[in-house]
Design a protein around this motif. Sequence first.
Motif, PDB file in Angstrom:
ATOM      1  N   ARG A  29      50.228  45.111  39.534  1.00  0.00           N
ATOM      2  CA  ARG A  29      49.551  43.854  39.786  1.00  0.00           C
ATOM      3  C   ARG A  29      48.334  44.076  40.671  1.00  0.00           C
ATOM      4  NH1 ARG A  29      53.445  40.741  44.199  1.00  0.00           N
ATOM      5  NH2 ARG A  29      53.492  42.422  45.739  1.00  0.00           N
ATOM      6  N   VAL A  30      47.447  43.076  40.683  1.00  0.00           N
ATOM      7  CA  VAL A  30      46.259  43.114  41.529  1.00  0.00           C
ATOM      8  C   VAL A  30      46.242  41.827  42.343  1.00  0.00           C
ATOM      9  CG1 VAL A  30      43.739  43.178  41.609  1.00  0.00           C
ATOM     10  CG2 VAL A  30      44.965  44.523  39.891  1.00  0.00           C
ATOM     11  N   GLN A  31      46.033  41.947  43.676  1.00  0.00           N
ATOM     12  CA  GLN A  31      46.034  40.790  44.568  1.00  0.00           C
ATOM     13  C   GLN A  31      44.700  40.699  45.304  1.00  0.00           C
ATOM     14  OE1 GLN A  31      49.587  42.470  46.523  1.00  0.00           O
ATOM     15  NE2 GLN A  31      50.487  40.422  46.309  1.00  0.00           N
ATOM     16  N   LYS A  32      44.262  39.477  45.528  1.00  0.00           N
ATOM     17  CA  LYS A  32      43.048  39.260  46.310  1.00  0.00           C
ATOM     18  C   LYS A  32      43.228  37.997  47.152  1.00  0.00           C
ATOM     19  CE  LYS A  32      39.699  41.665  43.393  1.00  0.00           C
ATOM     20  NZ  LYS A  32      39.447  42.717  44.380  1.00  0.00           N
ATOM     21  N   ARG A  33      42.587  38.008  48.330  1.00  0.00           N
ATOM     22  CA  ARG A  33      42.694  36.868  49.244  1.00  0.00           C
ATOM     23  C   ARG A  33      41.338  36.620  49.896  1.00  0.00           C
ATOM     24  NH1 ARG A  33      47.027  34.724  51.984  1.00  0.00           N
ATOM     25  NH2 ARG A  33      48.348  36.479  51.326  1.00  0.00           N
ATOM     26  N   LYS A  34      41.048  35.342  50.167  1.00  0.00           N
ATOM     27  CA  LYS A  34      39.841  34.993  50.906  1.00  0.00           C
ATOM     28  C   LYS A  34      40.115  33.772  51.774  1.00  0.00           C
ATOM     29  CE  LYS A  34      34.849  34.725  50.497  1.00  0.00           C
ATOM     30  NZ  LYS A  34      33.676  34.823  49.581  1.00  0.00           N
ATOM     31  N   ASN A  35      39.702  33.865  53.045  1.00  0.00           N
ATOM     32  CA  ASN A  35      39.958  32.790  54.016  1.00  0.00           C
ATOM     33  C   ASN A  35      38.656  32.120  54.458  1.00  0.00           C
ATOM     34  OD1 ASN A  35      42.741  33.473  54.035  1.00  0.00           O
ATOM     35  ND2 ASN A  35      42.310  35.121  55.500  1.00  0.00           N
ATOM     36  N   ALA A  43      36.934  26.359  47.580  1.00  0.00           N
ATOM     37  CA  ALA A  43      38.137  27.170  47.426  1.00  0.00           C
ATOM     38  C   ALA A  43      38.509  27.305  45.943  1.00  0.00           C
ATOM     39  CB  ALA A  43      39.295  26.567  48.209  1.00  0.00           C
ATOM     40  N   GLN A  44      38.325  26.228  45.178  1.00  0.00           N
ATOM     41  CA  GLN A  44      38.638  26.277  43.748  1.00  0.00           C
ATOM     42  C   GLN A  44      37.697  27.220  43.001  1.00  0.00           C
ATOM     43  OE1 GLN A  44      38.381  22.095  42.857  1.00  0.00           O
ATOM     44  NE2 GLN A  44      40.568  21.728  43.265  1.00  0.00           N
ATOM     45  N   ARG A  45      36.416  27.194  43.373  1.00  0.00           N
ATOM     46  CA  ARG A  45      35.460  28.106  42.742  1.00  0.00           C
ATOM     47  C   ARG A  45      35.805  29.558  43.063  1.00  0.00           C
ATOM     48  NH1 ARG A  45      31.715  24.238  44.597  1.00  0.00           N
ATOM     49  NH2 ARG A  45      31.122  25.615  46.324  1.00  0.00           N
ATOM     50  N   VAL A  46      36.151  29.805  44.303  1.00  0.00           N
ATOM     51  CA  VAL A  46      36.513  31.160  44.729  1.00  0.00           C
ATOM     52  C   VAL A  46      37.778  31.622  44.026  1.00  0.00           C
ATOM     53  CG1 VAL A  46      37.300  32.566  46.675  1.00  0.00           C
ATOM     54  CG2 VAL A  46      35.347  31.013  46.959  1.00  0.00           C
ATOM     55  N   GLU A  47      38.722  30.712  43.856  1.00  0.00           N
ATOM     56  CA  GLU A  47      39.968  31.063  43.163  1.00  0.00           C
ATOM     57  C   GLU A  47      39.673  31.537  41.737  1.00  0.00           C
ATOM     58  OE1 GLU A  47      44.384  29.129  42.524  1.00  0.00           O
ATOM     59  OE2 GLU A  47      42.635  27.853  42.216  1.00  0.00           O
ATOM     60  N   THR A  48      38.788  30.831  41.047  1.00  0.00           N
ATOM     61  CA  THR A  48      38.408  31.218  39.682  1.00  0.00           C
ATOM     62  C   THR A  48      37.751  32.595  39.667  1.00  0.00           C
ATOM     63  OG1 THR A  48      38.082  28.897  39.063  1.00  0.00           O
ATOM     64  CG2 THR A  48      37.033  30.567  37.672  1.00  0.00           C
ATOM     65  N   LEU A  50      38.045  35.046  41.925  1.00  0.00           N
ATOM     66  CA  LEU A  50      39.007  36.093  42.284  1.00  0.00           C
ATOM     67  C   LEU A  50      39.968  36.382  41.132  1.00  0.00           C
ATOM     68  CD1 LEU A  50      39.925  35.197  45.982  1.00  0.00           C
ATOM     69  CD2 LEU A  50      38.272  36.874  45.147  1.00  0.00           C
ATOM     70  N   THR A  51      40.344  35.343  40.390  1.00  0.00           N
ATOM     71  CA  THR A  51      41.241  35.538  39.246  1.00  0.00           C
ATOM     72  C   THR A  51      40.573  36.425  38.199  1.00  0.00           C
ATOM     73  OG1 THR A  51      42.272  33.373  39.593  1.00  0.00           O
ATOM     74  CG2 THR A  51      42.527  34.381  37.409  1.00  0.00           C
ATOM     75  N   LYS A  52      39.288  36.167  37.914  1.00  0.00           N
ATOM     76  CA  LYS A  52      38.553  36.979  36.950  1.00  0.00           C
ATOM     77  C   LYS A  52      38.434  38.424  37.430  1.00  0.00           C
ATOM     78  CE  LYS A  52      35.800  33.258  34.894  1.00  0.00           C
ATOM     79  NZ  LYS A  52      34.429  32.722  34.691  1.00  0.00           N
ATOM     80  N   GLN A  53      38.180  38.611  38.714  1.00  0.00           N
ATOM     81  CA  GLN A  53      38.077  39.966  39.267  1.00  0.00           C
ATOM     82  C   GLN A  53      39.404  40.704  39.145  1.00  0.00           C
ATOM     83  OE1 GLN A  53      36.607  39.742  43.302  1.00  0.00           O
ATOM     84  NE2 GLN A  53      34.748  38.599  42.692  1.00  0.00           N
ATOM     85  N   LEU A  58      42.717  44.803  36.606  1.00  0.00           N
ATOM     86  CA  LEU A  58      44.001  45.135  35.993  1.00  0.00           C
ATOM     87  C   LEU A  58      43.780  45.699  34.594  1.00  0.00           C
ATOM     88  CD1 LEU A  58      47.056  45.042  36.458  1.00  0.00           C
ATOM     89  CD2 LEU A  58      47.064  42.787  35.383  1.00  0.00           C
ATOM     90  N   TRP A  59      42.863  45.093  33.847  1.00  0.00           N
ATOM     91  CA  TRP A  59      42.544  45.590  32.497  1.00  0.00           C
ATOM     92  C   TRP A  59      42.017  47.018  32.560  1.00  0.00           C
ATOM     93  CZ3 TRP A  59      37.741  46.937  30.295  1.00  0.00           C
ATOM     94  CH2 TRP A  59      37.773  47.134  28.919  1.00  0.00           C
TER      95      TRP A  59
END
Length: 262
Positions: A29-35, A43-48, A50-53, A58-59
Amino acid sequence: MIQSYFDQETGETRFAVYVNVRSSNGGGRVQKRKNSLKTQSEAQRVETQLTKQCQRELWQRENVGQSWKNVVDRFESHLLNTKTENLNETTRTDYVASIRKHCKQWESKFVTDISLADAQDLFDELTRKGISIGHQKIIKNVVIRMYEFAIKGRLIGPMTICPMTSFKFPKVEDKIPEILNLSQIRKLLLEAKKLKHPWYPVWATALLTGMRNGELYALTWNDVNFEDKLIHVTKSYDTRKKRIKSTKAGYWRYVTISPELE
């Protein structure tokens, strides 16, 4: 996941984003966090993002180590051991032998690094070597089939694009096959008979029956019926495996013995 919290340093509400993307085939798995994000919408834009990254990383991780050679090895094992493939054993063997021979320069490459430009270089080289367009098309189709197998087997990511898919061959005029006309056939047999050529009876039988090479090689006296003037064609000879097998079409037939052949 988005969470809000109170930032004691600023005395304001802030948002934290945590993204966790797991592999579907056990690749980790790959995890990312931002505060310290000021608003919910940020926060919603950042979530999108980070998910793509995470998905991209992972790919890339899942595809690392999948060299061309490794995928060809796995594809060969699949072809030779899967009875559901609508191909006979000889064809399966020829398929893999062909891409091993002609795509050898890709052995050290990762499958995901092979591009359309590499495909163009390959077919340009095959053309220079005199390999027919028909044979090149077979190579293209086998490679496409191999990529489909690799994606289904999760050897490479589902977004991997086969470099052969969009490759187009130049249009060429169909060559008319060179065959002997009736006068040439007569001349061949006449001269061969005059010279007492050892292959005269073979050529004569082939031309007067239309039987294939392997069928002629497998022919026995038991297949010849002089009374009804018929040859029963039931088998063929496999030169590769040195054994008798069924005819190419898979069924038996009768061939008439003409007066000339008799």
